[in-house]
Design an enzyme around this catalytic site. Structure first.
Site, PDB file in Angstrom:
ATOM      1  N   ASP A   1      25.111  32.727 -99.165  1.00 23.01           N
ATOM      2  CA  ASP A   1      25.549  31.616-100.012  1.00 23.01           C
ATOM      3  C   ASP A   1      25.439  30.284 -99.262  1.00 23.01           C
ATOM      4  O   ASP A   1      25.604  30.232 -98.042  1.00 23.01           O
ATOM      5  CB  ASP A   1      26.991  31.845-100.450  1.00 23.01           C
ATOM      6  CG  ASP A   1      27.402  30.950-101.599  1.00 23.01           C
ATOM      7  OD1 ASP A   1      26.510  30.433-102.306  1.00 23.01           O
ATOM      8  OD2 ASP A   1      28.612  30.750-101.792  1.00 23.01           O
ATOM      9  N   GLY A   2      25.176  29.222-100.023  1.00 19.80           N
ATOM     10  CA  GLY A   2      25.222  27.879 -99.463  1.00 19.80           C
ATOM     11  C   GLY A   2      23.892  27.173 -99.331  1.00 19.80           C
ATOM     12  O   GLY A   2      23.837  26.044 -98.829  1.00 19.80           O
ATOM     13  N   ASN A   3      22.796  27.786 -99.782  1.00 14.03           N
ATOM     14  CA  ASN A   3      21.479  27.144 -99.645  1.00 14.03           C
ATOM     15  C   ASN A   3      21.406  25.793-100.347  1.00 14.03           C
ATOM     16  O   ASN A   3      20.960  24.790 -99.774  1.00 14.03           O
ATOM     17  CB  ASN A   3      20.378  28.050-100.204  1.00 14.03           C
ATOM     18  CG  ASN A   3      20.143  29.281 -99.356  1.00 14.03           C
ATOM     19  OD1 ASN A   3      20.434  29.293 -98.165  1.00 14.03           O
ATOM     20  ND2 ASN A   3      19.608  30.323 -99.976  1.00 14.03           N
ATOM     21  N   GLY A   4      21.823  25.784-101.623  1.00 11.60           N
ATOM     22  CA  GLY A   4      21.735  24.552-102.397  1.00 11.60           C
ATOM     23  C   GLY A   4      22.618  23.455-101.841  1.00 11.60           C
ATOM     24  O   GLY A   4      22.199  22.288-101.725  1.00 11.60           O
TER      25      GLY A   4
ATOM     26  N   HIS B   1      16.716  26.696-100.187  1.00 14.14           N
ATOM     27  CA  HIS B   1      16.293  28.087-100.366  1.00 14.14           C
ATOM     28  C   HIS B   1      15.157  28.433 -99.401  1.00 14.14           C
ATOM     29  O   HIS B   1      15.089  29.549 -98.887  1.00 14.14           O
ATOM     30  CB  HIS B   1      15.855  28.316-101.807  1.00 14.14           C
ATOM     31  CG  HIS B   1      16.961  28.126-102.810  1.00 14.14           C
ATOM     32  ND1 HIS B   1      18.172  28.770-102.710  1.00 14.14           N
ATOM     33  CD2 HIS B   1      17.034  27.348-103.926  1.00 14.14           C
ATOM     34  CE1 HIS B   1      18.950  28.413-103.720  1.00 14.14           C
ATOM     35  NE2 HIS B   1      18.278  27.544-104.466  1.00 14.14           N
TER      36      HIS B   1
ATOM     37  N   ARG C   1      20.942  29.152-113.878  1.00 11.05           N
ATOM     38  CA  ARG C   1      20.601  27.934-113.142  1.00 11.05           C
ATOM     39  C   ARG C   1      19.432  27.216-113.822  1.00 11.05           C
ATOM     40  O   ARG C   1      18.750  27.797-114.674  1.00 11.05           O
ATOM     41  CB  ARG C   1      20.234  28.294-111.696  1.00 11.05           C
ATOM     42  CG  ARG C   1      21.404  28.847-110.910  1.00 11.05           C
ATOM     43  CD  ARG C   1      21.058  29.036-109.447  1.00 11.05           C
ATOM     44  NE  ARG C   1      22.209  29.492-108.676  1.00 11.05           N
ATOM     45  CZ  ARG C   1      22.229  29.609-107.363  1.00 11.05           C
ATOM     46  NH1 ARG C   1      21.139  29.318-106.659  1.00 11.05           N
ATOM     47  NH2 ARG C   1      23.316  30.023-106.735  1.00 11.05           N
TER      48      ARG C   1
ATOM     49  N   LEU D   1      15.327  50.218 -89.642  1.00  9.85           N
ATOM     50  CA  LEU D   1      16.287  49.495 -90.476  1.00  9.85           C
ATOM     51  C   LEU D   1      15.904  49.662 -91.933  1.00  9.85           C
ATOM     52  O   LEU D   1      14.729  49.561 -92.288  1.00  9.85           O
ATOM     53  CB  LEU D   1      16.284  48.001 -90.115  1.00  9.85           C
ATOM     54  CG  LEU D   1      17.149  47.090 -90.998  1.00  9.85           C
ATOM     55  CD1 LEU D   1      18.638  47.349 -90.737  1.00  9.85           C
ATOM     56  CD2 LEU D   1      16.822  45.609 -90.752  1.00  9.85           C
TER      57      LEU D   1
ATOM     58  N   ARG E   1      34.713  35.632-102.224  1.00  6.54           N
ATOM     59  CA  ARG E   1      34.661  36.539-103.369  1.00  6.54           C
ATOM     60  C   ARG E   1      33.388  37.376-103.263  1.00  6.54           C
ATOM     61  O   ARG E   1      32.457  37.024-102.543  1.00  6.54           O
ATOM     62  CB  ARG E   1      34.695  35.768-104.685  1.00  6.54           C
ATOM     63  CG  ARG E   1      33.589  34.744-104.854  1.00  6.54           C
ATOM     64  CD  ARG E   1      33.671  34.054-106.212  1.00  6.54           C
ATOM     65  NE  ARG E   1      32.639  33.044-106.359  1.00  6.54           N
ATOM     66  CZ  ARG E   1      32.778  31.774-106.029  1.00  6.54           C
ATOM     67  NH1 ARG E   1      33.930  31.331-105.521  1.00  6.54           N
ATOM     68  NH2 ARG E   1      31.787  30.909-106.197  1.00  6.54           N
TER      69      ARG E   1
END
Length: 230
Positions: free
Chosen positions: A16-19, A33, A67, A127, A174
């Site tokens: 979260d938090g790119n924008g 992004h 969006r 992985l 959240r």
């Protein structure tokens, strides 16, 4: 030569938090992004170095269709580009890719890139990288539960395993409909660091915090016992 990990540690990250990262710098949101995609590369390498067995990344929620169309189109193009460009080194690095979520609403180019990425990396053993695209945990649970399954059978249908550590960047606290069933006994690590700035050192700090915790899973453990994946 690829090696199979003997420890099982499933780390999930809500990226979260790119924008907001871009807006704080006076840049268009898509720039955030793009930088966020670069951060994925570094964290995947860090996950392998720390012997994480599975890494699940929340790339695009089913709610993200709300969006602006231009931003959504940019994200779809970025995801397609990431899969096409990164697959060769991920395959050589021993990483297996699986994409979670719906595919019927994705652009044809992205859906094809997903199929190619999964097929090309299916032999990876270092992985298991799971990328959630057009994903909703509630929808996944409803679909899996439609046949009146047992808890173990439902877990198998969801195509993931229990989360040991859930990380969310960007400051919010959240789950946002990500791996709800699998996170029943996950440890949570929330950081205000936005995803584009979240690097290997931040990832290592989250893992160190996790390993300092005591996990009882509803039982009783000795004081000071270290966290262990289940």
């Amino acid at each position: 030569m690829q090696t199979t990990l003997h420890t099982k540690l499933h780390v999930a990250i809500i990226m979260d938090g790119n924008g907001r990262w871009a807006e704080e710098r006076g840049l268009p949101r898509p720039d955030g992004h793009q930088v966020g995609a670069d951060a994925v590369r570094a964290i995947v390498r860090a996950a392998v170095e720390h012997r994480v067995s599975a890494l699940s990344l929340y790339a695009f929620s089913s709610y993200n269709w709300q969006r602006p169309p231009a931003e959504v189109a940019g994200l779809m193009g970025l995801l397609r580009h990431f899969l096409l460009v990164e697959v060769p080194w991920l395959r050589d690095f021993g990483v297996r890719i699986t994409v979670l979520g719906r595919r019927d609403r994705l652009p044809i180019g992205l859906a094809k890139a997903i199929g190619h990425a999964e097929a090309s990396t299916r032999d990876g053993r270092r992985l298991h990288l799971r990328i959630a695209i057009d994903y909703s945990a509630r929808d996944a649970i409803l679909a899996a539960a439609a046949d009146h399954l047992t808890a173990d059978e439902l877990s198998g249908r969801l195509d993931t395993e229990d989360v040991d550590l859930m990380i969310r960047t960007g400051g919010d606290q959240r789950l946002s409909d990500f791996l709800l069933w699998e996170s029943a006994y996950a440890e949570f690590y929330f950081t205000r660091v936005k995803w584009p700035d979240f690097g290997p050192d931040d990832f290592a700090a989250a893992l160190a915090d996790y390993h300092r915790r005591t996990r009882s899973f509803g039982g009783v453990v000795e004081a000071g016992a270290a966290a262990a994946p289940h």
